[in-house]
Design a protein around this motif. Structure first.
Motif, short mmCIF file in Angstrom:
data_model
loop_
_atom_site.label_atom_id
_atom_site.label_comp_id
_atom_site.label_asym_id
_atom_site.label_seq_id
_atom_site.Cartn_x
_atom_site.Cartn_y
_atom_site.Cartn_z
N ARG A 158 0.51 -0.65 -0.56
CA ARG A 158 -0.02 -0.11 0.13
C ARG A 158 1.03 1.42 -0.33
O ARG A 158 2.37 1.49 0.42
N GLN A 159 0.55 2.10 -0.12
CA GLN A 159 0.70 3.33 -0.99
C GLN A 159 0.72 4.69 -0.47
O GLN A 159 -0.91 5.25 -1.41
N ALA A 160 0.30 5.18 1.03
CA ALA A 160 -0.03 6.08 1.45
C ALA A 160 -0.36 7.58 0.46
O ALA A 160 1.58 7.62 -0.61
N PRO A 161 -0.57 9.43 0.36
CA PRO A 161 0.24 10.05 -0.40
C PRO A 161 1.77 10.52 0.36
O PRO A 161 1.72 10.75 1.64
N GLY A 162 2.26 10.98 -0.35
CA GLY A 162 3.24 11.11 -0.05
C GLY A 162 4.28 10.14 0.53
O GLY A 162 5.51 11.17 1.60
N THR B 217 -6.03 4.15 5.10
CA THR B 217 -5.99 4.60 4.20
C THR B 217 -4.67 5.18 2.62
O THR B 217 -3.89 5.35 3.71
N ALA B 218 -4.80 4.46 1.73
CA ALA B 218 -3.96 4.05 0.99
C ALA B 218 -4.38 4.04 -0.47
O ALA B 218 -5.51 2.76 -0.94
N MET B 219 -3.78 3.70 -1.47
CA MET B 219 -3.30 2.65 -2.40
C MET B 219 -3.40 1.26 -2.41
O MET B 219 -1.60 1.12 -1.85
N TYR B 220 -3.77 0.34 -2.95
CA TYR B 220 -3.46 -0.82 -2.41
C TYR B 220 -3.25 -1.80 -3.90
O TYR B 220 -3.77 -1.19 -4.62
N TYR B 221 -1.86 -2.04 -3.89
CA TYR B 221 -1.16 -2.79 -5.17
C TYR B 221 -1.02 -4.66 -4.58
O TYR B 221 -0.27 -4.20 -3.51
#
Length: 125
Positions: free
Chosen positions: A38-42, A91-95
């Motif tokens: 996962r990647q959160a903004p920033g 909260t994040a984009m999950y891959y």
């Protein structure tokens, strides 16, 4: 062409649950080593968990242990990330990601060759 296609995700209130799916097609074999990041903004992309090809061995980041569960259906060539007791900090984009050979460190993104397109998960308080 190798391809991982993600589905699921969305918005949920804190304490809720979501399930993400990752379907492999083409030359990507879901029986490879699989992981979720996962990647959160920033922020940098970080490992959430990993599952070995047979499904018997799993690894989780400390931040999600006891709340998230990784599973796989090799017959359906699909992996899953079940997320319970979600928190705003999830909260994040999950891959999803796959590797043909076992990564030296499951949590290092560089160990994976195939990636899904990403799915947004938003948890509100």
């Amino acid at each position: 062409q190798r391809q991982l296609v993600q589905s699921g995700g969305g918005s949920v209130q804190a304490g809720g649950s979501l399930t993400l799916s990752c379907a492999a097609s083409g030359s990507t074999n879901i029986t490879a080593y699989m992981a979720w990041f996962r990647q959160a903004p920033g922020k940098e992309r970080v490992g959430v968990g990993s599952i070995y090809p047979g499904g018997a061995r799993t690894y989780y980041a400390d931040s999600v242990k006891g709340r998230f569960t990784i599973s796989r259906d090799n017959g359906a060539n699909t992996g899953y990330l079940q997320m319970n007791s979600l928190k705003p900090e999830d909260t994040a984009m999950y891959y999803c990601a796959a590797a043909r050979w076992a990564p030296v460190n499951w949590a290092h993104a560089a160990g994976y060759t195939d990636w899904g397109q990403g799915t947004q998960v938003t948890v509100s308080s």
